[in-house]
Write a protein that holds these residues in place. Sequence first.
Motif, mmCIF file in Angstrom:
data_model
loop_
_atom_site.group_PDB
_atom_site.id
_atom_site.type_symbol
_atom_site.label_atom_id
_atom_site.label_comp_id
_atom_site.label_asym_id
_atom_site.label_seq_id
_atom_site.Cartn_x
_atom_site.Cartn_y
_atom_site.Cartn_z
ATOM 1 N N LYS A 1 29.027 -1.656 10.660
ATOM 2 C CA LYS A 1 27.740 -2.139 10.181
ATOM 3 C C LYS A 1 26.701 -1.021 10.225
ATOM 4 C CE LYS A 1 26.401 -3.911 14.741
ATOM 5 N NZ LYS A 1 25.978 -5.123 15.483
ATOM 6 N N LEU A 2 25.530 -1.308 9.706
ATOM 7 C CA LEU A 2 24.455 -0.324 9.685
ATOM 8 C C LEU A 2 23.944 -0.088 11.101
ATOM 9 C CD1 LEU A 2 22.530 1.360 7.801
ATOM 10 C CD2 LEU A 2 20.939 -0.571 7.976
ATOM 11 N N ASN A 3 23.909 1.161 11.492
ATOM 12 C CA ASN A 3 23.442 1.530 12.832
ATOM 13 C C ASN A 3 22.085 2.223 12.819
ATOM 14 O OD1 ASN A 3 25.790 0.561 14.226
ATOM 15 N ND2 ASN A 3 26.902 2.362 13.476
ATOM 16 N N ASN A 4 21.721 2.823 11.692
ATOM 17 C CA ASN A 4 20.443 3.516 11.609
ATOM 18 C C ASN A 4 19.295 2.518 11.483
ATOM 19 O OD1 ASN A 4 21.074 6.234 11.897
ATOM 20 N ND2 ASN A 4 21.660 6.460 9.758
ATOM 21 N N PRO A 5 18.082 2.911 11.876
ATOM 22 C CA PRO A 5 16.933 1.998 11.783
ATOM 23 C C PRO A 5 16.611 1.649 10.332
ATOM 24 C CG PRO A 5 16.228 4.221 12.396
ATOM 25 C CD PRO A 5 17.717 4.208 12.487
ATOM 26 N N ILE A 6 16.120 0.430 10.127
ATOM 27 C CA ILE A 6 15.750 -0.045 8.798
ATOM 28 C C ILE A 6 14.426 -0.782 8.891
ATOM 29 C CG2 ILE A 6 17.167 -2.123 9.102
ATOM 30 C CD1 ILE A 6 17.624 -2.094 6.045
ATOM 31 N N GLU A 7 13.582 -0.589 7.896
ATOM 32 C CA GLU A 7 12.238 -1.175 7.898
ATOM 33 C C GLU A 7 11.943 -1.747 6.516
ATOM 34 O OE1 GLU A 7 7.575 0.232 8.670
ATOM 35 O OE2 GLU A 7 9.237 1.650 8.874
ATOM 36 N N ALA A 8 11.269 -2.892 6.462
ATOM 37 C CA ALA A 8 10.857 -3.505 5.202
ATOM 38 C C ALA A 8 9.386 -3.200 4.946
ATOM 39 C CB ALA A 8 11.083 -5.009 5.236
ATOM 40 N N VAL A 9 9.104 -2.640 3.776
ATOM 41 C CA VAL A 9 7.728 -2.327 3.368
ATOM 42 C C VAL A 9 7.522 -2.903 1.975
ATOM 43 C CG1 VAL A 9 6.030 -0.536 2.883
ATOM 44 C CG2 VAL A 9 7.685 -0.210 4.739
ATOM 45 N N GLY A 10 6.651 -3.890 1.846
ATOM 46 C CA GLY A 10 6.405 -4.526 0.557
ATOM 47 C C GLY A 10 5.474 -3.713 -0.321
ATOM 48 N N TYR A 11 5.248 -4.213 -1.528
ATOM 49 C CA TYR A 11 4.355 -3.548 -2.478
ATOM 50 C C TYR A 11 2.901 -3.926 -2.211
ATOM 51 C CZ TYR A 11 8.151 -1.990 -5.543
ATOM 52 O OH TYR A 11 9.260 -1.361 -6.059
ATOM 53 N N PRO A 12 1.975 -3.067 -2.600
ATOM 54 C CA PRO A 12 0.554 -3.397 -2.442
ATOM 55 C C PRO A 12 0.056 -4.242 -3.617
ATOM 56 C CG PRO A 12 0.758 -1.209 -3.384
ATOM 57 C CD PRO A 12 2.165 -1.710 -3.142
ATOM 58 N N VAL A 13 -1.061 -4.912 -3.406
ATOM 59 C CA VAL A 13 -1.747 -5.626 -4.479
ATOM 60 C C VAL A 13 -2.577 -4.623 -5.268
ATOM 61 C CG1 VAL A 13 -3.530 -7.332 -5.007
ATOM 62 C CG2 VAL A 13 -1.801 -7.825 -3.263
ATOM 63 N N LYS A 14 -2.446 -4.652 -6.581
ATOM 64 C CA LYS A 14 -3.242 -3.770 -7.436
ATOM 65 C C LYS A 14 -4.475 -4.533 -7.926
ATOM 66 C CE LYS A 14 0.718 -1.141 -9.227
ATOM 67 N NZ LYS A 14 1.471 -0.744 -10.449
ATOM 68 N N SER A 15 -5.586 -3.823 -8.023
ATOM 69 C CA SER A 15 -6.811 -4.445 -8.534
ATOM 70 C C SER A 15 -7.413 -3.566 -9.614
ATOM 71 C CB SER A 15 -7.824 -4.669 -7.399
ATOM 72 O OG SER A 15 -8.178 -3.436 -6.786
ATOM 73 N N TYR A 16 -7.941 -4.212 -10.651
ATOM 74 C CA TYR A 16 -8.529 -3.493 -11.780
ATOM 75 C C TYR A 16 -9.891 -4.096 -12.085
ATOM 76 C CZ TYR A 16 -3.718 -1.920 -12.408
ATOM 77 O OH TYR A 16 -2.466 -1.388 -12.199
ATOM 78 N N ASN A 17 -10.854 -3.232 -12.366
ATOM 79 C CA ASN A 17 -12.213 -3.700 -12.638
ATOM 80 C C ASN A 17 -12.369 -4.250 -14.049
ATOM 81 O OD1 ASN A 17 -13.168 -2.957 -10.063
ATOM 82 N ND2 ASN A 17 -13.475 -0.835 -10.716
ATOM 83 N N VAL B 1 12.387 -3.020 0.418
ATOM 84 C CA VAL B 1 11.131 -3.584 -0.077
ATOM 85 C C VAL B 1 10.907 -5.037 0.306
ATOM 86 C CG1 VAL B 1 11.012 -1.972 -2.012
ATOM 87 C CG2 VAL B 1 12.211 -4.156 -2.290
ATOM 88 N N SER B 2 11.871 -5.653 1.011
ATOM 89 C CA SER B 2 11.696 -7.053 1.388
ATOM 90 C C SER B 2 12.460 -7.362 2.665
ATOM 91 C CB SER B 2 12.173 -7.987 0.263
ATOM 92 O OG SER B 2 13.579 -7.889 0.093
ATOM 93 N N GLU B 3 12.036 -8.414 3.333
ATOM 94 C CA GLU B 3 12.747 -8.880 4.518
ATOM 95 C C GLU B 3 14.143 -9.370 4.141
ATOM 96 O OE1 GLU B 3 12.126 -8.792 7.738
ATOM 97 O OE2 GLU B 3 10.246 -7.714 7.421
#
Length: 327
Positions: free
Chosen positions: A162-178, A134-136
């Motif tokens: 060490k880690l050999n498999n691919p790894i990706e960072a995906v952050g959380y989205p911004v939530k919006s409420y009316n 979830v983070s860099e």
Amino acid sequence: MASYGGSIMKKKILLKGPILTRSGYGEQARFALRSLRSREDLFDIHIMPLDWGRTSWISLIDEERKWIDDTIEKTIAYVQGGGKYDISLQVTIPNEFERIATTNIGYTAGIETDRVAPVWIQKGNEAVDKLIVVSEHSKQVFENTQVTAQNGVTGEIVDDYKLNNPIEAVGYPVKSYNNLPELEINTTTDFNFLVVAQNGPRKNIPNTIKWFVEEFADDENVGLILKSNLSKNCLMDREKMFHDLKEFLNHLPEHKCKVYLLHGDMTDEEMHSLYVNKNVSAFLSLAHGEGFGLPIFEAAYSSLPVVSVVWSGQADFLVHENKTMCY
């Protein structure tokens, strides 16, 4: 994606995680589910729910909860009938990763320190085909960790495993409420810090309170609102939390500043209304480390000033407008 007679054969995907719990990993699992549900044209989604420590389960019964419950029942029937999965998305800590589908993806908050345990590296290589964090910060720690390991077949010692498999960072989205609800928070202080964290060692709550009292001991107009619990949001937890907090404060030097306890189950809308409440002046987090720091993120994008350390997951988003890091 296979296609027969012009129609697409959906991939059967198993989402394994604490999707019904009030926890960071529970929120992460629900984020993953919402992403998958946006492409139900591609995926036939199944769910394997997990407990997460002693945390509470969500009590709100809405469309999403009903959909989850129905999907869990569908999953049970499918597994009992010997059904297999094309993909698994496992939202949990790496030592719980397992090969349960043709392709396996581990989706973890990662790590709040500067290295990961050897078993996490092993599981990242052997139990899954890809890692999502979830983070860099978490991504870099996984990539930079090297451990000494022994080959289980040959007995050979490997010094730079060490880690050999691919790894990706995906952050959380911004939530919006009316329409956010208006929460009535009764404080007698003009300036109030907000802390949102479970009362555990990593969140550093005792030191946060101690340092707050030491800094503002003589200021009767400063308060600390602590949204916390020990493990659940029940009455027994509240009584224990209140008792422990009172005892802790009684052992600190005499002070005029105030500490308020906010306890109980709150919806996402109520939490976001807390960040914009007129009685909340700034967000405070002195945790030892975060995989991401979701409450910090929510406070920041709600325009609430944040006081924190620029270490671990929150360094992804705690930046000045000129893109330089905050200190």
